[in-house]
Design a protein around this motif. Structure first.
Motif, mmCIF file in Angstrom:
data_model
loop_
_atom_site.group_PDB
_atom_site.id
_atom_site.type_symbol
_atom_site.label_atom_id
_atom_site.label_comp_id
_atom_site.label_asym_id
_atom_site.label_seq_id
_atom_site.Cartn_x
_atom_site.Cartn_y
_atom_site.Cartn_z
ATOM 1 N N VAL A 169 -1.724 4.444 -0.211
ATOM 2 C CA VAL A 169 -2.794 4.295 -0.877
ATOM 3 C C VAL A 169 -3.979 4.384 0.248
ATOM 4 O O VAL A 169 -4.091 3.584 1.264
ATOM 5 C CB VAL A 169 -3.072 2.817 -1.504
ATOM 6 N N TYR A 170 -4.949 5.119 0.040
ATOM 7 C CA TYR A 170 -5.871 5.610 1.201
ATOM 8 C C TYR A 170 -7.284 4.794 0.920
ATOM 9 O O TYR A 170 -7.952 4.469 1.868
ATOM 10 C CB TYR A 170 -6.083 6.859 1.072
ATOM 11 N N THR A 197 3.909 1.128 -7.630
ATOM 12 C CA THR A 197 3.456 0.663 -6.364
ATOM 13 C C THR A 197 4.597 -0.546 -6.360
ATOM 14 O O THR A 197 5.274 -0.963 -7.111
ATOM 15 C CB THR A 197 2.071 -0.016 -6.786
ATOM 16 N N ASP A 246 -9.786 2.101 -2.135
ATOM 17 C CA ASP A 246 -9.825 1.409 -3.169
ATOM 18 C C ASP A 246 -10.300 2.048 -4.652
ATOM 19 O O ASP A 246 -10.456 1.644 -5.609
ATOM 20 C CB ASP A 246 -10.730 0.177 -3.012
ATOM 21 N N SER A 289 0.753 -1.236 0.080
ATOM 22 C CA SER A 289 -0.098 -0.010 -0.009
ATOM 23 C C SER A 289 0.771 1.283 0.137
ATOM 24 O O SER A 289 0.232 2.403 -0.031
ATOM 25 C CB SER A 289 -0.924 -0.097 1.231
ATOM 26 N N LEU A 327 -4.865 -3.486 -6.136
ATOM 27 C CA LEU A 327 -4.565 -2.262 -5.493
ATOM 28 C C LEU A 327 -5.080 -2.285 -4.032
ATOM 29 O O LEU A 327 -6.333 -2.345 -3.773
ATOM 30 C CB LEU A 327 -4.857 -0.751 -5.976
ATOM 31 N N LYS A 328 -4.273 -2.088 -3.009
ATOM 32 C CA LYS A 328 -4.900 -2.311 -1.514
ATOM 33 C C LYS A 328 -4.607 -1.014 -0.664
ATOM 34 O O LYS A 328 -3.326 -0.424 -0.797
ATOM 35 C CB LYS A 328 -4.085 -3.549 -1.009
ATOM 36 N N ALA A 329 -5.570 -0.797 -0.136
ATOM 37 C CA ALA A 329 -5.685 0.549 0.597
ATOM 38 C C ALA A 329 -4.923 -0.047 2.164
ATOM 39 O O ALA A 329 -5.262 -0.997 2.609
ATOM 40 C CB ALA A 329 -7.116 1.035 0.913
ATOM 41 N N ALA A 330 -4.547 0.909 2.643
ATOM 42 C CA ALA A 330 -3.617 0.865 4.086
ATOM 43 C C ALA A 330 -4.673 0.925 5.160
ATOM 44 O O ALA A 330 -5.742 1.883 4.826
ATOM 45 C CB ALA A 330 -2.561 1.535 4.255
#
Length: 363
Positions: free
Chosen positions: A89-90, A113, A92, A74, A145-148
Motif C-alpha cells: 500500500v503506497y 489485506t 491513503d 500494508s 488502510l495504512k500506507a507503508a
C-alpha cells in the motif's frame, strides 16, 4: 519456480535469473560457551555473559515483532485471473505498488489485506515492464488502510537485517528474515515464466527467502521502512535451473518511489531515469558461434548513437569499461549509467575498430 509443485496452494508466478552464479566461500563465526575455568573462577563475568545473551536475543525479537506489527498490514496479496503475487500500500488513496510481471496484461484484480478477510477489487493504473513496476488502485478504500513508509536506498548497507513480507506460494502475510548481502546489483530478467525481460540496475541483493508469490511485496529494514520490492530469485543452471538458496533481488525503494509517483500523478512514466543509446540491436556471434557483440539494426534519428556517428551495421563491442557480447550485456552496461552521462562506445565497422564518446539518451 512453478506453483504446480504445491497443488494445494494457489498458483504463483516465479521469475528465475538465468545466470551462472559464483559460489561464494563464507566463514561462519561460532559463538562458543565459557570454559569450566571461566564459569567457576569468574562468577561475576559468567553471570553477566549468561544474562546478556538472552537479553540481546529478546531485544532483537522485540524489534522483529515491532516491525512486523508496523508494516505487515500494508502488504497485500494480489490475485489476477491465473497468477498471484504481493503488493505494498503506497498511499491513503488506495494506490498499491507491485511488479509489472504480477499484473501481466490484466486490468482487474482481487486484493486481500492482512487485517481484512473481505476480498477487495482493484484496477490497473499503469504497468511499466521496463522497470518491472506497476501501480494498481483499490476500487473502494477499506477502513484502516495504512500506507507503508518508504525508506532511503542511499542508506542501505550490506549486513543490515531485513524482513521480506508477502504471499509466497499463496500463504498470505508471510515473513522471512535475512540480511542485505549486496547492493548495486544489475540483474536481467528472463522472458520465460512470465518475466518482463527487463534489465534493472542498483538492485538490493538479500538472503531473505523470496519464493513464488513474494514478488511485489516488501523488503523492510528494522526501522520499519520499505527499502525494496522483492522481484526475483536467482537460479543456478548447473542445478537444473532450480532456485539458488539465499540469493534474491529487490528493486530499490528510490526507483520504486520515482516510478510510482509519476504513475500516480500522470498515469504513466514520463521520466524513466534510465540511460539509452537510442538504437535497436541484436546479438551477433563469431565464427565459433559464440556471442561477439551487438549489431546495430536501426538508429533513432537525432538520438544518442546517431549524434555520435554510430550507424546501422556497426557492431558494438564495448561500452565504457564493459565488454559487450550480447544485447543483455549492453542493457546491463547502460543500466549502470544515467541519461546525459558521457561514455565511450567502441564498435566495429568494415573490420576496423572505432571508439566514440556518446552522450546517453533516455528510454
Amino acid at each position: 519456480m512453478d506453483a504446480s509443485r504445491t497443488p494445494a496452494l494457489p498458483r504463483a508466478r516465479t521469475l528465475r535469473l538465468l545466470a551462472s552464479l559464483t559460489v561464494l566461500a563464507c566463514s561462519a563465526a561460532l559463538l562458543s560457551g565459557c570454559t569450566k575455568d571461566s564459569s567457576s573462577s569468574r562468577k561475576d563475568g559468567a553471570t553477566t555473559t549468561q544474562a546478556a545473551v538472552p537479553q540481546v536475543a529478546n531485544d532483537l525479537q522485540d524489534a522483529y515483532l515491532k516491525v512486523i506489527k508496523e508494516v505487515l498490514p500494508s502488504v497485500v496479496q494480489i490475485q489476477a485471473s491465473h497468477d498471484l503475487g504481493s503488493g505494498v500500500v503506497y498511499d491513503d488513496k488506495g494506490h498499491i505498488v507491485t511488479n509489472a510481471h504480477v499484473v501481466g496484461n490484466e486490468k482487474q484484480f482481487r486484493v486481500t489485506t492482512a487485517n481484512n478477510e473481505d476480498t477487495l477489487t482493484a484496477t490497473l493504473v499503469y504497468a511499466y515492464p521496463e522497470q518491472d513496476l506497476a501501480v494498481i488502485k483499490l476500487d473502494k478504500i477499506p477502513e484502516g488502510l495504512k500506507a507503508a513508509a518508504i525508506g532511503d536506498t542511499a542508506k542501505v548497507e550490506v549486513g543490515q537485517i531485513v524482513l521480506a513480507m508477502g504471499s509466497p506460494l499463496g500463504l498470505a502475510s508471510s515473513v522471512t528474515q535475512g540480511i542485505v548481502s549486496a547492493t548495486g546489483r544489475t540483474v536481467s530478467e528472463g522472458t520465460t515464466d512470465g518475466g518482463t525481460g527487463a534489465t534493472i540496475g542498483n538492485m538490493v541483493q538479500t538472503s531473505a527467502a523470496i519464493n513464488p508469490g513474494n514478488s511485489g511485496g516488501a523488503l523492510v529494514n528494522l526501522d520499519a521502512r520499505v527499502i525494496g520490492i522483492p522481484t526475483l530469485a536467482a537460479s543456478d543452471p548447473n542445478l537444473g535451473g532450480s532456485a539458488a538458496p539465499g540469493i534474491g533481488f529487490a528493486i530499490p525503494a528510490s526507483m520504486v518511489k520515482t516510478i510510482a509517483d509519476q504513475i500516480i500523478k500522470d498515469g504513466k512514466v514520463t521520466d524513466s531515469g534510465r540511460a539509452a543509446l537510442d538504437i535497436t540491436g541484436r546479438t551477433v556471434v563469431d565464427d565459433n558461434y559464440r556471442p561477439a557483440g551487438v549489431a546495430v539494426v536501426a538508429v533513432k534519428s537525432g538520438g544518442a548513437a546517431d549524434t555520435a556517428g554510430i550507424r546501422p551495421g556497426d557492431v558494438i563491442v564495448k561500452v565504457g569499461d564493459s565488454d559487450i557480447t550480447t544485447i543483455i550485456s549492453l542493457s546491463e552496461a547502460l543500466a549502470a549509467q544515467k541519461p546525459g552521462d558521457k561514455t565511450k562506445v567502441t564498435f566495429l565497422r568494415g573490420g576496423s575498430e572505432t571508439t566514440v564518446v556518446v552522450t546517453l539518451g533516455e528510454i
